[in-house]
Design a protein around this motif. Structure first.
Motif, short mmCIF file in Angstrom:
data_model
loop_
_atom_site.label_atom_id
_atom_site.label_comp_id
_atom_site.label_asym_id
_atom_site.label_seq_id
_atom_site.Cartn_x
_atom_site.Cartn_y
_atom_site.Cartn_z
N ARG A 146 0.83 -1.21 0.00
CA ARG A 146 0.00 0.00 0.00
C ARG A 146 0.86 1.25 0.00
O ARG A 146 0.60 2.21 -0.74
CB ARG A 146 -0.92 0.00 1.22
N TYR A 176 2.32 5.14 -2.88
CA TYR A 176 2.37 6.57 -2.60
C TYR A 176 3.78 7.12 -2.40
O TYR A 176 4.00 8.32 -2.59
CB TYR A 176 1.57 6.89 -1.32
N LEU A 221 -2.20 5.39 9.59
CA LEU A 221 -2.84 6.08 8.48
C LEU A 221 -4.20 6.66 8.86
O LEU A 221 -4.97 7.02 7.97
CB LEU A 221 -2.98 5.13 7.29
N ASP A 222 -4.52 6.73 10.13
CA ASP A 222 -5.77 7.36 10.55
C ASP A 222 -5.76 8.83 10.17
O ASP A 222 -4.72 9.50 10.27
CB ASP A 222 -5.97 7.24 12.06
N GLY A 256 -4.88 11.15 5.56
CA GLY A 256 -5.06 9.80 6.08
C GLY A 256 -5.90 8.96 5.15
O GLY A 256 -6.24 9.38 4.05
N ASP A 257 -6.22 7.74 5.60
CA ASP A 257 -7.08 6.85 4.82
C ASP A 257 -8.51 7.36 4.87
O ASP A 257 -9.11 7.47 5.95
CB ASP A 257 -7.01 5.43 5.38
N ARG A 264 -13.63 0.42 0.20
CA ARG A 264 -12.43 0.93 -0.44
C ARG A 264 -12.00 2.24 0.20
O ARG A 264 -12.81 3.16 0.36
CB ARG A 264 -12.67 1.16 -1.94
N VAL A 265 -10.75 2.30 0.60
CA VAL A 265 -10.18 3.52 1.14
C VAL A 265 -8.89 3.82 0.41
O VAL A 265 -8.27 2.92 -0.19
CB VAL A 265 -9.89 3.40 2.66
N GLU A 266 -8.47 5.06 0.43
CA GLU A 266 -7.18 5.43 -0.14
C GLU A 266 -6.60 6.57 0.69
O GLU A 266 -7.33 7.34 1.32
CB GLU A 266 -7.30 5.84 -1.60
N TYR A 267 -5.28 6.62 0.68
CA TYR A 267 -4.60 7.68 1.42
C TYR A 267 -4.71 8.97 0.61
O TYR A 267 -4.34 9.01 -0.57
CB TYR A 267 -3.14 7.33 1.66
N THR A 268 -5.20 10.05 1.23
CA THR A 268 -5.37 11.31 0.52
C THR A 268 -5.36 12.46 1.52
O THR A 268 -5.33 12.25 2.74
CB THR A 268 -6.69 11.31 -0.28
#
Length: 533
Positions: free
Chosen positions: A319, A323, A343-344, A457-458, A464-468
């Protein structure tokens, strides 16, 4: 007549003792003086009684063991090994002529009760067994065919346990193995809870596959866990060590075996097996088998845990590789405190960069889809390499645009400077690439950068989540790139300008009214030097 043979620092020794009491220890006033610091001054006593010889511990500091088992008071037989501290004493007791001529089946002797043990109770040092301290092996006299079969079964399943891919399946295999070779009614497997060390039941079964209705004796389990002892008691209700336990009286627990799950220098849990409806026939061989199973099971559980941890870390690393640069991924993996918490979403000071390919729609109008994909893959690969060189984080690709962030998830005090340096490097790379090319083969970009507080964070749905990063800082950066920046240009917001002032030449562009932004935004053009060919 009893013959003792041993070796200490002064050399080998042998002593024939006819009868009566024989005191052993380090002090000179003993009948047998053993000059070793691990032996107590008055360590143990041998005595000739009507039924044969016995050994009794004299309150020694390191204890007395016979064939690896703790022996506060127990009978001796020919071939036994007494352990006083680090000194091993071999016992030879010749049989009477009549006994030598008698052809009788050899049976394993039941250990005599220690001073705090009920008749028929056994306590073994699990550490001694695991290190080869026990003289009992599959070929030793006293091992019944059933016991030898159990040991052979343990060897056969050890490889299966160590290769088990699921911790839950591993638990079930351990319980089935106990039922196959030990005549108990219930089996419980408990593991120590991280941090507290409290024993928590992970799986429990009755012989018929049902879940046991009662509970275990926490007193017995705790003793086995803390002291690394393997415990066998044929009737816990009459055992002075445990008969006052509430769970023993309430559940009517009778025959009990409990062994530690011990690997390396850590005890990770216990296997607890009991019978509540009747007193079953358990002996030292069952306890040895269960102790050895405990060691194999502990190694298998730790290996399964390690395998799961490696799988989780591999997925986590995969993951992060989407990035970040490999070097930054290594730093994050080394510094993180946990998978989820790392990643919170949290508020962070960041700089956000948007880079968009100029004239992409016109450029690709007559191209085949495969050619468009090839162009984007080449463009993104070159730009992301530059981004990673400046420790930026790839947020996402948006069509032909790149969204990147500096300062999340890794703290970068100079995030604004790095963002502008990255933007300049992107332009420089494309300028070199475009040398000698003409028209549609050239690639040009425009870049907008803004600095400030954003939530990083996620973020996403349960599926589905992504880091942004999200927030007004992100919106302003996007608008500066889309509505203010020119091809080949870099436009920055006021916060970014204040952070990099004096590091890069800039030109004030005045206050800009941006779509979707209520307040006017002060914008600045970064004056990057022309490429020297």
């Amino acid at each position: 007549m009893l013959t003792l043979s041993w070796q200490d620092d002064t050399g080998p020794h042998e002593l024939a003792w006819p009868s009566g009491n024989c005191r052993l220890g380090r002090s000179q006033d003993n009948d047998v003086c053993i000059t070793d610091r691990s032996v107590s001054r008055r360590h143990a006593m041998l005595s000739r009684e009507q039924n044969g010889w016995r050994v009794r511990d004299s309150g020694s500091q390191n204890g007395t063991k016979v064939n690896g088992a703790v022996a506060a008071d127990r009978p001796l037989r020919d071939g036994d090994e007494i352990l006083l501290g680090d000194i091993r004493i071999h016992v030879a007791i010749p049989s009477p002529p009549a006994a030598q001529e008698r052809q009788a089946e050899v049976q394993a002797p039941a250990p005599a009760p220690a001073s705090d043990m009920a008749e028929g109770s056994i306590v073994l040092d699990a550490r001694n067994i695991s290190q080869g301290g026990s003289s009992l092996t599959a070929g030793s006299p006293g091992w019944s065919p059933e016991a030898a079969s159990a040991l052979a079964g343990l060897v056969n399943v050890a490889e299966q346990l160590l290769q088990s891919s699921s911790v839950e399946n591993l638990f079930e295999r351990i319980l089935r193995l106990v039922f196959e070779h030990v005549p108990v009614e219930n089996v419980f497997l408990l593991l120590a809870e991280d941090g507290t060390g409290r024993l928590v039941q992970r799986v429990a079964r009755q012989r018929d596959g049902a879940r046991p209705g009662g509970t275990i004796s926490t007193e017995i389990a705790t003793r086995a866990f803390r002291q690394r002892e393997s415990i066998l008691t044929l009737d816990a209700r009459d055992d002075p060590r445990f008969c006052r336990g509430q769970s023993i009286m309430a559940q009517g627990i009778r025959s009990v075996m409990c062994v530690p799950l011990w690997v390396s220098e850590a005890t990770i849990g216990v296997i607890f097996a009991d019978s509540t409806t009747r007193r079953v026939r358990l002996d030292e061989h069952h306890l040895h088998f269960l102790t050895l199973l405990g060691h194999v099971a502990a190694a298998a559980i730790e290996q399964a845990r390690l395998r799961r941890q490696i799988e989780e870390e591999t997925a986590f690393r995969d993951r992060l590789m989407r990035y970040h640069s490999p070097t930054l991924v290594d730093e994050i993996m080394a510094a993180r405190g946990g998978y989820g918490a790392f990643l919170d979403p949290t508020e962070r000071e960041v700089s956000v960069l948007f880079a968009d390919m100029v004239g992409f729609s016109t450029r690709t109008e007559g191209m085949q889809p495969r050619e468009v994909a090839r162009l984007l893959n080449l463009f993104f690969s070159e730009m992301v390499d530059i981004l990673f060189e400046h420790e930026g984080t790839l947020d996402k690709f948006i069509g032909d645009a790149i969204m990147a962030v500096f300062g999340a998830p890794n703290d970068l005090p100079d995030h604004a400077i790095r963002a502008v340096q990255c933007a300049a490097a992107m332009h420089a790379h494309l300028a070199k690439r475009n040398l000698g090319l003409e028209g549609k083969d050239e690639i040009h970009i425009r870049i907008g950068i803004n600095s400030g507080v954003a939530v990083a964070g996620d973020i996403g749905s349960e599926r589905r989540v992504e880091y942004t990063v999200v927030g007004n800082t992100v919106n302003v950066a996007s608008r500066l790139e889309a509505f203010v920046a020119k091809p080949g240009g870099i436009v920055i917001g006021e916060s970014t300008f204040l952070a990099v002032e004096g590091r890069f030449p800039t030109q004030y562009l005045g206050e800009q009214t941006l779509k979707g932004i209520q307040q006017p935004v002060k914008a600045y053009q970064v004056l990057i030097p022309p490429l020297v060919g």
